[in-house]
Design an enzyme around this catalytic site. Structure first.
Site, PDB file in Angstrom:
ATOM      1  N   ASP A 205      69.981  27.533  30.877  1.00  0.00           N
ATOM      2  CA  ASP A 205      70.447  28.178  32.114  1.00  0.00           C
ATOM      3  C   ASP A 205      69.325  28.428  33.113  1.00  0.00           C
ATOM      4  O   ASP A 205      69.585  28.844  34.242  1.00  0.00           O
ATOM      5  CB  ASP A 205      71.128  29.515  31.805  1.00  0.00           C
ATOM      6  CG  ASP A 205      72.442  29.356  31.065  1.00  0.00           C
ATOM      7  OD1 ASP A 205      72.953  28.220  31.015  1.00  0.00           O
ATOM      8  OD2 ASP A 205      72.951  30.356  30.531  1.00  0.00           O
TER       9      ASP A 205
ATOM     10  N   MET B 197      78.133  18.168  25.470  1.00  0.00           N
ATOM     11  CA  MET B 197      77.496  16.879  25.730  1.00  0.00           C
ATOM     12  C   MET B 197      76.125  17.073  26.365  1.00  0.00           C
ATOM     13  O   MET B 197      75.183  16.327  26.078  1.00  0.00           O
ATOM     14  CB  MET B 197      78.383  16.031  26.643  1.00  0.00           C
ATOM     15  CG  MET B 197      79.694  15.609  26.021  1.00  0.00           C
ATOM     16  SD  MET B 197      80.703  14.651  27.164  1.00  0.00           S
ATOM     17  CE  MET B 197      79.692  13.198  27.349  1.00  0.00           C
TER      18      MET B 197
ATOM     19  N   THR C 240      65.848  28.068  27.497  1.00  0.00           N
ATOM     20  CA  THR C 240      67.172  28.435  27.970  1.00  0.00           C
ATOM     21  C   THR C 240      67.624  27.390  28.958  1.00  0.00           C
ATOM     22  O   THR C 240      66.975  27.179  29.989  1.00  0.00           O
ATOM     23  CB  THR C 240      67.228  29.839  28.607  1.00  0.00           C
ATOM     24  OG1 THR C 240      68.447  29.984  29.318  1.00  0.00           O
ATOM     25  CG2 THR C 240      66.057  30.077  29.533  1.00  0.00           C
TER      26      THR C 240
ATOM     27  N   ARG D  47      72.257  32.022  15.760  1.00  0.00           N
ATOM     28  CA  ARG D  47      72.155  33.211  16.602  1.00  0.00           C
ATOM     29  C   ARG D  47      72.031  34.439  15.713  1.00  0.00           C
ATOM     30  O   ARG D  47      72.406  34.424  14.556  1.00  0.00           O
ATOM     31  CB  ARG D  47      73.371  33.335  17.512  1.00  0.00           C
ATOM     32  CG  ARG D  47      73.508  32.180  18.507  1.00  0.00           C
ATOM     33  CD  ARG D  47      74.531  32.487  19.580  1.00  0.00           C
ATOM     34  NE  ARG D  47      74.717  31.368  20.494  1.00  0.00           N
ATOM     35  CZ  ARG D  47      73.932  31.115  21.539  1.00  0.00           C
ATOM     36  NH1 ARG D  47      72.905  31.923  21.787  1.00  0.00           N
ATOM     37  NH2 ARG D  47      74.158  30.086  22.324  1.00  0.00           N
TER      38      ARG D  47
END
Length: 485
Positions: free
Chosen positions: A254, A406, A252, A198
């Site tokens: 998400d 996981m 991503t 990051r």
């Protein structure tokens, strides 16, 4: 956008080739300029050459210009970004534009795919690939497919930047020379073959290295923060008039990139998250007054939580960042959980990591990628549940599951294998077509080239008024956990 005076020279092939990127879509006067794409010709003078890319699907069409349309996408091909014509502003899922208008307006994005004319000689290309941010299923698939597609075009020099943008300044981890042979089997494993990190070192240092290494195609695989970095790198390269294109591939887990149907790794994440939910259900249903609590990924967007809840079908309560909730009182979650346990002897709760953050005591702030630092809502929620039932003298057997790492670290499923391969191929097609400062996305089932600034304006979030969220809470049967006025 710059003009393309050389197009007349190649106009004899435009019927089949779609030579050169036009300024606007001539057949669609309502095309929005913000979805037009930056092009290499904006930075340097370069003339297109005929593409060496050939498809096997139509047989041998060499020398037959009339068949060329079977092989290439025309530059005027476009895809509608919004396809639903709402009949009323009160219709469920109605979409508003930036001006607050809800009525349908055709907005077009450029269709992805191979072009007949390219702006780089493949033997002169030096490409670089970097993976940034956190892990996500499918990273290795995208890396692999970019390398394979570049080699199909005839590219011989491909650099793999190690450990994200830091690889540009870390002399202990120099770039790797990538080949099809080297990456052939990396898609069978999770994680990133190149490594991730990051944050971003000084942009000048990155651009200096790109220039020093003679890179002219730069592929950035990452999320909103990484795409913001790619945009900044593009701006620096444009100022220097470098013959270099910057291409993003949205990553991503998400699923929070605006405009896109989905991002790679999401299908795999939902599949794996569903397994965690089902395990929580088995644990809870096998105990007296069993409670299963599962925390899933989703800092600002609850897509994984919402879709995994529907996929499982064993959830009593789903909580996402976009929908506030209260724990206590007549209309609170704890009272509802008590009713569920008294009625069914079991309650399963799925909560996104970004949900309920306003109720936690945390320091806030941002991580190195610019993401908000969250409190652990899963542990907080579990403690609240145990405390409540302890005071009520109702015995429960609570199990808490956090499958985050996981899910992130596993290899992707077949759906994402296919998706990642197509994204990687189109990233290379777009780069050779001379487009820059763009990313690849799936819009209404079609692959498109999209300007990076348009997809990083804001994160994509679940609309609590959408049909999909209504489907989700219908599957759980939960009430509104906000105190009514």
């Amino acid at each position: 956008m710059g003009c393309f005076p050389f197009l007349k020279k190649y106009d004899h092939g435009s019927k089949f080739f779609g030579c050169g990127p036009p300024r606007h879509f001539p057949y669609y006067p309502q095309f929005h300029d913000q979805f037009d794409l930056a092009h290499l010709c904006d930075q340097v003078e370069v003339e297109p050459i005929e593409s060496p890319y050939k498809t096997k699907s139509r047989g041998d069409v060499n020398g037959h210009a009339s068949n060329m349309h079977h092989m290439y996408v025309h530059d005027n091909d476009c895809v509608l970004i919004k396809v639903v014509h709402f009949g009323s502003e009160t219709s469920v899922g109605v979409q508003y534009d930036d001006n607050g208008e809800w009525k349908f307006k055709p907005i077009w994005a450029r269709r992805a795919g191979p072009r007949a004319w390219i702006y780089f000689s493949p033997h002169m290309v030096k490409a670089a690939i970097v993976t940034c941010g956190g892990l996500c299923p499918g990273l290795n698939d995208v890396i692999r497919q970019i390398v394979i597609s570049l080699e199909v075009y005839g590219v011989k020099s491909i650099l793999g930047i190690q450990y994200g943008f830091k690889g540009f300044v870390d002399n202990n981890h120099l770039p790797i020379m990538l080949t099809k042979k080297l990456v052939q089997t990396i898609n069978m494993s999770g994680g990133s073959f190149l490594g991730v990190s990051r944050g971003c070192p000084p942009l000048e240092d990155i651009v200096n290295k790109l220039e020093e290494w003679n890179v002219n195609m730069f592929f950035v695989i990452g999320g909103n923060g990484s795409h913001a970095g790619a945009l900044a790198i593009y701006n620096h390269c444009a100022k220097r008039k470098l013959k270099l294109v910057v291409v993003g591939i949205p990553k991503t887990i998400d699923n929070d990139i605006e405009l896109l149907d989905k991002t790679f790794g999401f299908d795999t994440a939902v599949e794996e998250a569903q397994r965690a939910i089902n395990a929580a259900y088995i644990e809870a249903s096998s105990a007296f007054n069993g409670v299963g609590i599962v925390k899933l990924m989703g800092r600002q967007s609850g897509y994984i939580t919402m879709y995994a809840t529907i996929a499982s079908g064993q959830v009593d309560i789903v909580l996402i960042p976009e929908v506030p909730f209260v724990m206590d009182g007549k209309y609170g979650i704890l009272d509802y959980m008590k009713k569920r346990i008294q009625k069914n002897g079991i309650c399963v709760v799925v909560i996104a990591e970004g949900a309920g953050q306003e109720q936690l005591d945390n320091n806030g702030g941002m991580d190195a990628s610019g993401n908000p630092i969250l409190g652990d809502v899963g542990k907080w929620f579990t403690n609240k549940v145990k405390e409540y039932f302890g005071k009520a003298k109702i015995p429960i057997d609570a199990k808490y599951i956090d499958p985050t790492y996981m899910i992130r670290a596993r290899a992707c499923n077949s759906s994402d294998h296919i998706f990642c391969s197509i994204l990687g191929q189109n990233a290379v097609h777009g780069a050779f077509a001379g487009y820059t400062n763009f990313t690849i996305g799936l819009i209404n089932t079609h692959y498109c080239f999209l300007p990076i600034p348009m997809v990083i304006r804001r994160p994509r979030m679940v609309d609590p008024n959408s049909i999909m969220y209504h489907r989700c809470v219908t599957s759980t049967g939960q009430p509104n956990f906000n105190n009514p006025k």
